[in-house]
Design a protein around this motif. Structure first.
Motif, PDB file in Angstrom:
ATOM      1  N   PRO A  32       0.800  -1.228   0.000  1.00 16.73           N
ATOM      2  CA  PRO A  32       0.000   0.000   0.000  1.00 16.73           C
ATOM      3  C   PRO A  32       0.833   1.278   0.000  1.00 16.73           C
ATOM      4  CG  PRO A  32      -0.968  -1.580   1.500  1.00 16.73           C
ATOM      5  CD  PRO A  32       0.355  -2.154   1.073  1.00 16.73           C
ATOM      6  N   VAL A  33       1.930   1.311   0.760  1.00 16.77           N
ATOM      7  CA  VAL A  33       2.717   2.542   0.797  1.00 16.77           C
ATOM      8  C   VAL A  33       3.456   2.744  -0.517  1.00 16.77           C
ATOM      9  CG1 VAL A  33       4.898   1.674   1.784  1.00 16.77           C
ATOM     10  CG2 VAL A  33       4.121   3.981   2.319  1.00 16.77           C
ATOM     11  N   MET A  34       3.855   1.647  -1.173  1.00 14.94           N
ATOM     12  CA  MET A  34       4.444   1.781  -2.501  1.00 14.94           C
ATOM     13  C   MET A  34       3.406   2.325  -3.485  1.00 14.94           C
ATOM     14  SD  MET A  34       7.714   0.812  -2.820  1.00 14.94           S
ATOM     15  CE  MET A  34       7.952   0.084  -4.448  1.00 14.94           C
ATOM     16  N   GLY A  35       2.193   1.831  -3.403  1.00 12.50           N
ATOM     17  CA  GLY A  35       1.135   2.302  -4.285  1.00 12.50           C
ATOM     18  C   GLY A  35       0.793   3.762  -4.052  1.00 12.50           C
ATOM     19  N   ARG A  36       0.694   4.172  -2.781  1.00  7.15           N
ATOM     20  CA  ARG A  36       0.405   5.584  -2.485  1.00  7.15           C
ATOM     21  C   ARG A  36       1.524   6.483  -2.982  1.00  7.15           C
ATOM     22  NH1 ARG A  36      -1.523   3.444   2.442  1.00  7.15           N
ATOM     23  NH2 ARG A  36       0.406   3.971   3.522  1.00  7.15           N
ATOM     24  N   SER A  37       2.752   6.037  -2.782  1.00  4.15           N
ATOM     25  CA  SER A  37       3.883   6.830  -3.229  1.00  4.15           C
ATOM     26  C   SER A  37       3.859   6.993  -4.747  1.00  4.15           C
ATOM     27  CB  SER A  37       5.193   6.168  -2.781  1.00  4.15           C
ATOM     28  OG  SER A  37       6.316   6.910  -3.196  1.00  4.15           O
ATOM     29  N   THR A  51      10.648  -5.522  -5.886  1.00  6.69           N
ATOM     30  CA  THR A  51      11.246  -5.801  -7.205  1.00  6.69           C
ATOM     31  C   THR A  51      10.326  -5.325  -8.323  1.00  6.69           C
ATOM     32  OG1 THR A  51      10.365  -8.062  -7.112  1.00  6.69           O
ATOM     33  CG2 THR A  51      12.625  -7.730  -6.351  1.00  6.69           C
ATOM     34  N   THR A  52       9.366  -6.134  -8.710  1.00  8.14           N
ATOM     35  CA  THR A  52       8.529  -5.832  -9.871  1.00  8.14           C
ATOM     36  C   THR A  52       7.768  -4.520  -9.715  1.00  8.14           C
ATOM     37  OG1 THR A  52       8.276  -8.213 -10.238  1.00  8.14           O
ATOM     38  CG2 THR A  52       6.749  -6.764 -11.395  1.00  8.14           C
ATOM     39  N   MET A  53       7.330  -4.190  -8.532  1.00  8.92           N
ATOM     40  CA  MET A  53       6.619  -2.930  -8.313  1.00  8.92           C
ATOM     41  C   MET A  53       7.474  -1.737  -8.714  1.00  8.92           C
ATOM     42  SD  MET A  53       3.832  -1.480  -7.409  1.00  8.92           S
ATOM     43  CE  MET A  53       3.276   0.153  -6.928  1.00  8.92           C
ATOM     44  N   ARG A  54       8.775  -1.871  -8.645  1.00  8.33           N
ATOM     45  CA  ARG A  54       9.661  -0.754  -8.995  1.00  8.33           C
ATOM     46  C   ARG A  54       9.730  -0.513 -10.506  1.00  8.33           C
ATOM     47  NH1 ARG A  54      15.128  -1.187  -7.294  1.00  8.33           N
ATOM     48  NH2 ARG A  54      14.959  -3.416  -6.875  1.00  8.33           N
ATOM     49  N   VAL A  92      12.186   3.070  -7.060  1.00 15.37           N
ATOM     50  CA  VAL A  92      12.626   3.400  -5.702  1.00 15.37           C
ATOM     51  C   VAL A  92      14.082   2.973  -5.582  1.00 15.37           C
ATOM     52  CG1 VAL A  92      12.346   2.900  -3.237  1.00 15.37           C
ATOM     53  CG2 VAL A  92      10.326   3.178  -4.690  1.00 15.37           C
ATOM     54  N   ASP A  93      14.920   3.872  -5.134  1.00 18.28           N
ATOM     55  CA  ASP A  93      16.344   3.583  -4.985  1.00 18.28           C
ATOM     56  C   ASP A  93      16.571   2.808  -3.691  1.00 18.28           C
ATOM     57  OD1 ASP A  93      19.085   3.529  -5.042  1.00 18.28           O
ATOM     58  OD2 ASP A  93      19.355   5.671  -4.619  1.00 18.28           O
ATOM     59  N   LEU A  94      17.049   1.584  -3.823  1.00 19.26           N
ATOM     60  CA  LEU A  94      17.311   0.762  -2.640  1.00 19.26           C
ATOM     61  C   LEU A  94      18.773   0.812  -2.195  1.00 19.26           C
ATOM     62  CD1 LEU A  94      15.164  -2.429  -3.380  1.00 19.26           C
ATOM     63  CD2 LEU A  94      14.579  -0.435  -1.978  1.00 19.26           C
ATOM     64  N   ALA A  95      19.565   1.689  -2.801  1.00 18.42           N
ATOM     65  CA  ALA A  95      20.979   1.791  -2.417  1.00 18.42           C
ATOM     66  C   ALA A  95      21.178   2.072  -0.933  1.00 18.42           C
ATOM     67  CB  ALA A  95      21.676   2.853  -3.270  1.00 18.42           C
ATOM     68  N   PRO A  96      20.302   2.857  -0.282  1.00 16.73           N
ATOM     69  CA  PRO A  96      20.487   3.094   1.158  1.00 16.73           C
ATOM     70  C   PRO A  96      20.162   1.880   2.040  1.00 16.73           C
ATOM     71  CG  PRO A  96      19.213   4.868   0.143  1.00 16.73           C
ATOM     72  CD  PRO A  96      19.247   3.734  -0.831  1.00 16.73           C
ATOM     73  N   TYR A  97      19.757   0.769   1.417  1.00 11.90           N
ATOM     74  CA  TYR A  97      19.296  -0.388   2.182  1.00 11.90           C
ATOM     75  C   TYR A  97      20.097  -1.627   1.795  1.00 11.90           C
ATOM     76  CZ  TYR A  97      15.446   2.923   2.648  1.00 11.90           C
ATOM     77  OH  TYR A  97      14.693   4.051   2.874  1.00 11.90           O
ATOM     78  N   PRO A  98      21.328  -1.742   2.251  1.00 12.53           N
ATOM     79  CA  PRO A  98      22.189  -2.855   1.825  1.00 12.53           C
ATOM     80  C   PRO A  98      21.668  -4.219   2.239  1.00 12.53           C
ATOM     81  CG  PRO A  98      23.205  -1.621   3.625  1.00 12.53           C
ATOM     82  CD  PRO A  98      22.027  -0.811   3.160  1.00 12.53           C
ATOM     83  N   ASN A  99      20.977  -4.304   3.359  1.00  7.28           N
ATOM     84  CA  ASN A  99      20.459  -5.604   3.772  1.00  7.28           C
ATOM     85  C   ASN A  99      19.306  -6.062   2.880  1.00  7.28           C
ATOM     86  OD1 ASN A  99      22.156  -6.076   6.123  1.00  7.28           O
ATOM     87  ND2 ASN A  99      21.081  -4.350   7.040  1.00  7.28           N
TER      88      ASN A  99
END
Length: 217
Positions: free
Chosen positions: A111-116, A172-175, A180-187
């Protein structure tokens, strides 16, 4: 379709990838019916809308029953075909974590991905309070996932479960629809590499979305 055969109605580049992936992980045979999105609207085609009033995907058919909603379908398949695999029972020490992260996927992450995505398409100024509020919520949700994966290889704990199958689409596919840049999230990125190496995940995407390169970075 033979009695008892599971038929999956799969819309390309959608949450129905979860169902193909789950069946591949469990070794459940299925008949696959594929649909492409409308090239203009990116919505379901008429053939899929004819099966369900919302034009929903995924849909499964089995024994004359039609079921929508990916979480409901995952639970149905686990309970009917899973033999207690990819889920934790109530006696398992990580049962509560499994339940939380299983439902977190459609309760918070997607939902938050969709709202964004929707707010981002409204042309608001970068400092507009609606935009900053939605971005702040997305940041919190991703930070929570990042913290969880700093402690565990998988969302429910040390083992891969259906909670992961429910969550990976949004990362993944939602992007494809909302970068959405996932670089700040290495884990999270390390987690996606583990997912991408799973043969069942690779088989599911090859069958359902052979035109798509999964966004694992």
């Amino acid at each position: 379709m033979k009695q008892g055969t599971l038929k999956i109605h799969h819309l390309g580049h959608s949450q129905s990838e979860r169902i193909l992936w789950l069946c591949e992980e469990l070794g459940v045979p299925y008949e696959l019916v594929k649909y492409d999105r409308d090239p203009v609207t990116q919505l379901s085609p008429p053939a899929l809308k004819a099966l369900h009033p919302l034009g929903a995907a995924p849909l499964i058919e089995v024994d004359g029953m039609l079921l929508a909603e990916s979480a409901a379908i995952v639970e149905f398949i686990l309970n009917r075909y899973g033999n207690e695999r990819l889920q934790y029972g109530s006696a398992h020490p990580d049962y509560a974590s499994y339940l939380y992260w299983f439902h977190f996927a459609n309760g918070n992450l997607q939902p938050v991905m969709g709202r964004s995505m929707m707010v981002g398409r409204c042309g608001l100024a970068p400092d507009h309070p609606v935009l900053t509020s939605v971005q702040g919520r997305l940041d919190k949700v991703l930070a929570l996932v990042e913290a969880r994966l700093a402690e565990n290889d998988y969302l429910a704990g040390s083992e891969f479960t259906a909670a992961d199958i429910m969550s990976v689409f949004s990362l993944t596919t939602m992007r494809l629809f909302h970068p959405v840049d996932l670089a700040p999230y290495p884990n999270i990125l390390a987690y996606l590499q583990r997912i991408g190496n799973r043969p069942a995940y690779q088989r599911a995407l090859a069958k359902g979305d052979p035109d798509m390169t999964p966004l694992l970075t």
